[in-house]
Design a protein around this motif. Structure first.
Motif, PDB file in Angstrom:
ATOM      1  N   ARG A 243       0.829  -1.342   0.019  1.00  0.00           N
ATOM      2  CA  ARG A 243      -0.058   0.041   0.090  1.00  0.00           C
ATOM      3  C   ARG A 243       0.781   1.169   0.199  1.00  0.00           C
ATOM      4  NH1 ARG A 243      -5.399  -0.360   3.749  1.00  0.00           N
ATOM      5  NH2 ARG A 243      -6.332  -2.146   2.830  1.00  0.00           N
ATOM      6  N   SER A 244       0.436   2.494  -0.334  1.00  0.00           N
ATOM      7  CA  SER A 244       1.019   3.486  -0.435  1.00  0.00           C
ATOM      8  C   SER A 244       0.302   4.639  -0.258  1.00  0.00           C
ATOM      9  CB  SER A 244       1.301   3.655  -2.109  1.00  0.00           C
ATOM     10  OG  SER A 244       2.007   4.799  -2.485  1.00  0.00           O
ATOM     11  N   PHE A 245       1.150   5.852   0.423  1.00  0.00           N
ATOM     12  CA  PHE A 245       0.647   7.225   0.548  1.00  0.00           C
ATOM     13  C   PHE A 245       0.621   7.902  -0.648  1.00  0.00           C
ATOM     14  CE2 PHE A 245       2.054   5.439   4.752  1.00  0.00           C
ATOM     15  CZ  PHE A 245       0.926   5.872   5.353  1.00  0.00           C
ATOM     16  N   SER A 246       1.272   7.515  -1.759  1.00  0.00           N
ATOM     17  CA  SER A 246       1.266   8.454  -2.856  1.00  0.00           C
ATOM     18  C   SER A 246       0.187   8.896  -3.422  1.00  0.00           C
ATOM     19  CB  SER A 246       2.143   7.607  -4.042  1.00  0.00           C
ATOM     20  OG  SER A 246       3.449   7.338  -3.655  1.00  0.00           O
ATOM     21  N   LYS A 247      -0.703   8.019  -3.947  1.00  0.00           N
ATOM     22  CA  LYS A 247      -1.843   8.526  -4.760  1.00  0.00           C
ATOM     23  C   LYS A 247      -3.014   8.860  -3.701  1.00  0.00           C
ATOM     24  CE  LYS A 247       0.471   7.433  -7.805  1.00  0.00           C
ATOM     25  NZ  LYS A 247       0.668   6.342  -9.019  1.00  0.00           N
ATOM     26  N   THR A 248      -2.857   8.227  -2.458  1.00  0.00           N
ATOM     27  CA  THR A 248      -4.170   8.288  -1.443  1.00  0.00           C
ATOM     28  C   THR A 248      -3.898   9.811  -0.740  1.00  0.00           C
ATOM     29  OG1 THR A 248      -3.484   5.994  -0.956  1.00  0.00           O
ATOM     30  CG2 THR A 248      -4.744   7.309   0.627  1.00  0.00           C
ATOM     31  N   ALA A 249      -2.584  10.263  -0.491  1.00  0.00           N
ATOM     32  CA  ALA A 249      -2.355  11.105   0.278  1.00  0.00           C
ATOM     33  C   ALA A 249      -1.569  12.296  -0.215  1.00  0.00           C
ATOM     34  CB  ALA A 249      -1.833  10.937   1.746  1.00  0.00           C
ATOM     35  N   GLY A 250      -1.237  12.267  -1.700  1.00  0.00           N
ATOM     36  CA  GLY A 250      -0.647  13.286  -2.073  1.00  0.00           C
ATOM     37  C   GLY A 250       1.032  13.231  -2.109  1.00  0.00           C
ATOM     38  N   PHE A 251       1.630  11.869  -1.785  1.00  0.00           N
ATOM     39  CA  PHE A 251       2.880  11.557  -1.546  1.00  0.00           C
ATOM     40  C   PHE A 251       3.789  11.185  -2.775  1.00  0.00           C
ATOM     41  CE2 PHE A 251       3.409  10.901   3.244  1.00  0.00           C
ATOM     42  CZ  PHE A 251       2.558  11.947   3.676  1.00  0.00           C
ATOM     43  N   THR A 252       3.426  11.371  -4.046  1.00  0.00           N
ATOM     44  CA  THR A 252       4.101  10.756  -4.950  1.00  0.00           C
ATOM     45  C   THR A 252       5.690  11.680  -4.860  1.00  0.00           C
ATOM     46  OG1 THR A 252       3.168  12.598  -6.562  1.00  0.00           O
ATOM     47  CG2 THR A 252       2.480  10.209  -6.671  1.00  0.00           C
ATOM     48  N   GLY A 253       5.637  12.907  -4.526  1.00  0.00           N
ATOM     49  CA  GLY A 253       6.939  13.354  -4.407  1.00  0.00           C
ATOM     50  C   GLY A 253       7.642  13.499  -2.870  1.00  0.00           C
ATOM     51  N   VAL A 254       6.731  13.099  -1.800  1.00  0.00           N
ATOM     52  CA  VAL A 254       7.172  12.888  -0.500  1.00  0.00           C
ATOM     53  C   VAL A 254       7.705  11.627  -0.325  1.00  0.00           C
ATOM     54  CG1 VAL A 254       6.214  13.194   1.861  1.00  0.00           C
ATOM     55  CG2 VAL A 254       5.340  14.391   0.084  1.00  0.00           C
ATOM     56  N   ARG A 255       7.129  10.622  -0.714  1.00  0.00           N
ATOM     57  CA  ARG A 255       7.756   9.105  -0.684  1.00  0.00           C
ATOM     58  C   ARG A 255       7.530   8.371   0.863  1.00  0.00           C
ATOM     59  NH1 ARG A 255       6.918   8.149  -4.723  1.00  0.00           N
ATOM     60  NH2 ARG A 255       7.933   6.082  -4.591  1.00  0.00           N
ATOM     61  N   CYS A 256       6.385   7.683   0.673  1.00  0.00           N
ATOM     62  CA  CYS A 256       6.234   6.759   1.810  1.00  0.00           C
ATOM     63  C   CYS A 256       5.283   5.772   1.387  1.00  0.00           C
ATOM     64  CB  CYS A 256       5.493   7.571   3.242  1.00  0.00           C
ATOM     65  SG  CYS A 256       5.801   6.692   4.622  1.00  0.00           S
ATOM     66  N   ALA A 257       5.337   4.534   1.906  1.00  0.00           N
ATOM     67  CA  ALA A 257       4.312   3.403   1.690  1.00  0.00           C
ATOM     68  C   ALA A 257       4.529   2.246   2.704  1.00  0.00           C
ATOM     69  CB  ALA A 257       4.891   2.864   0.354  1.00  0.00           C
ATOM     70  N   TYR A 258       3.916   1.140   2.569  1.00  0.00           N
ATOM     71  CA  TYR A 258       4.131   0.236   3.374  1.00  0.00           C
ATOM     72  C   TYR A 258       3.578  -1.033   2.759  1.00  0.00           C
ATOM     73  CZ  TYR A 258      -0.687   1.532   4.629  1.00  0.00           C
ATOM     74  OH  TYR A 258      -2.276   1.818   4.589  1.00  0.00           O
ATOM     75  N   THR A 259       4.372  -2.051   3.295  1.00  0.00           N
ATOM     76  CA  THR A 259       4.077  -3.566   2.844  1.00  0.00           C
ATOM     77  C   THR A 259       3.785  -4.423   3.889  1.00  0.00           C
ATOM     78  OG1 THR A 259       5.499  -3.263   0.738  1.00  0.00           O
ATOM     79  CG2 THR A 259       5.467  -5.437   2.041  1.00  0.00           C
ATOM     80  N   VAL A 260       3.070  -5.247   3.834  1.00  0.00           N
ATOM     81  CA  VAL A 260       2.588  -6.139   5.141  1.00  0.00           C
ATOM     82  C   VAL A 260       3.092  -7.720   4.536  1.00  0.00           C
ATOM     83  CG1 VAL A 260       0.814  -7.004   6.332  1.00  0.00           C
ATOM     84  CG2 VAL A 260       0.709  -4.729   5.696  1.00  0.00           C
ATOM     85  N   VAL A 261       4.059  -7.946   5.541  1.00  0.00           N
ATOM     86  CA  VAL A 261       4.411  -9.397   5.430  1.00  0.00           C
ATOM     87  C   VAL A 261       3.914 -10.271   6.785  1.00  0.00           C
ATOM     88  CG1 VAL A 261       6.426 -11.071   4.851  1.00  0.00           C
ATOM     89  CG2 VAL A 261       6.396  -8.778   4.009  1.00  0.00           C
ATOM     90  N   PRO A 262       2.812 -10.996   6.737  1.00  0.00           N
ATOM     91  CA  PRO A 262       2.261 -11.450   7.867  1.00  0.00           C
ATOM     92  C   PRO A 262       3.461 -12.618   8.295  1.00  0.00           C
ATOM     93  CG  PRO A 262       0.815 -11.827   6.394  1.00  0.00           C
ATOM     94  CD  PRO A 262       1.852 -11.208   5.227  1.00  0.00           C
TER      95      PRO A 262
END
Ligand code: MLT
Length: 407
Positions: A243-262
């Motif tokens: 999942r990513s904050f890029s499109k959701t929160a306008g972070f394409t230039g800010v850069r932050c996302a997350y990955t879940v590995v159970p």
């Protein structure tokens, strides 16, 4: 003399978006008077919402004071952000623990890098059309043969077309790794719950791993759709989610996302023993990545505050209204149009069976509108074209007007 990684030479031309950029720059140089509207790459235009800017400022100031300065952060991300992400998952009905989350600088990087923890012999399946990063990174890693007619050897392609409602069919035989993206880039389709249940069942029966790209989940408008693969029973043993904050929160230039590995997700080593993938990804990330900066993680945390959620939702609603304007405007003009309901992408059939790149050139030259040729996403994308809803309203309206008048 040093030798290159020859797998790179199997890659087809340049990466899609730089190639589009090159063509647009050439056109702009020849036609400096043209007012070009860019609906190609899915890049946000609205500024960061105020609660996020406030968090970013406060955290930056903390970094400027001796008592609150921070050096290296915790490897997976700061607890405040991991907990906020896990709580968000709980609210969505998806069981994810904070220590299963890995904060990163982007879903592009994570979906690109994840293949490193899998053996090169794995059989990989991708949808066609597909986000090119999944394919190209497996090519670079040597998991494919050379390309022929736009398709790489050893990769299993799952045609995901208008005929099957853009719902990826199960592969004929057994595959080890499957990339799924819902809501989908580029088709804009969202995978029905029953389809995801089918995929989780397939993965469990075949000891396969699903790499589930949910970068656009926040754009789902219709109720009842699945936002996280972990809403599906049994997925925690077979799926990694991005999942990513890029499109959701306008972070394409800010850069932050997350990955879940159970922690419950396992695959086999070369001795046939089961090994947890969480530990492998942690090992990979701690070796090759030093985390996202503190101010950016604070900004990301603010996305989950009530004010942050309200502001982010307003931006998403703005883009989805753009999507509606494009979808309805082009449908009325006689185009066959898909997507744009639960995703910020509109996937249209090119008129008169024009090739995707011919249509790209025509749109650029006649309407001065930039989109993305469907063929750039795979051979099943030929004859299709993607328009992004990430633009200012007046530009989107003008683009639709020009397309309707100019072609
Ligand atoms: C796209 O336009 O497909 C995306 O912006 C690419 C990306 O997110 O890397």
């Amino acid at each position: 003399m040093a030798q290159i990684n020859s797998h790179y030479q199997k890659l087809q031309a340049g990466y899609l978006f730089p190639e589009i950029g090159r063509r647009v720059r050439a056109f702009a140089a020849e036609h400096p008077e043209a007012k070009i509207i860019r609906l190609g790459i899915g890049d946000v235009v609205l500024p960061l919402p105020e609660p996020i800017v406030a968090a970013l400022k406060t955290a930056s100031e903390e970094m400027g004071r001796r008592e609150s300065f921070k050096g290296y952060g915790p490897e997976q991300g700061y607890d405040f952000l991991l907990n906020a992400i896990a709580a968000h998952y709980q609210r969505q009905g998806a069981p994810v623990e904070a220590d299963e989350v890995f904060v990163s600088d982007g879903s592009k990087c994570d979906t690109a890098n994840i293949q490193e923890i899998f053996a090169t012999q794995n059989v990989v399946a991708v949808t066609d059309p597909v986000y090119p990063v999944y394919v190209d990174t497996n090519v670079m890693a040597g998991r494919t043969g050379p390309a022929e007619a736009g398709r790489y050897g050893n990769l299993v392609y799952l045609p995901t077309t208008a005929e099957n409602g853009f719902d990826p069919p199960l592969p004929q035989g057994k595959v080890d790794i499957v990339y799924l993206c819902s809501p989908n880039n580029p088709t804009g389709a969202v995978m029905p719950r029953a389809s995801l249940e089918k995929w989780v069942r397939y993965a469990r029966e075949n000891e396969a791993v699903l790499l589930f790209d949910a970068a656009y989940e926040a754009f789902i408008r219709e109720p009842g759709h699945v936002h996280s693969i972990y809403e599906i029973e049994g997925a925690r043993e077979v799926a990694i989610e991005f999942r990513s904050f890029s499109k959701t929160a306008g972070f394409t230039g800010v850069r932050c996302a997350y990955t879940v590995v159970p922690k419950s997700l396992k695959a086999r080593n070369d001795k046939g023993e089961l090994v947890g993938l969480h530990g492998l990804w942690l090992r990979r990330q701690t070796t090759k990545f030093n985390g996202v900066s503190y101010p950016i993680q604070k900004a990301a945390e603010a996305v989950f505050s009530p004010e942050g959620q309200k502001a982010v939702e307003a931006n998403i609603a703005y883009y989805m209204e753009n999507a509606r304007i494009i979808r309805e405007g082009l449908t009325t003009a006689g185009f066959t149009v898909y997507g744009g309901v639960n995703a910020p992408y509109i996937w249209l059939k090119t008129p008169d069976n024009q090739s995707s790149w011919d249509f790209f050139d025509k749109l650029l030259h006649k309407a001065n509108v930039v989109g993305t040729p469907g063929a750039g996403f795979g051979s099943c994308g030929e004859g299709y074209f993607r328009l992004s809803a990430f633009g200012f309203r007046e530009n989107v309206e003008e683009a639709v007007r020009r397309i309707r008048q100019g072609l």
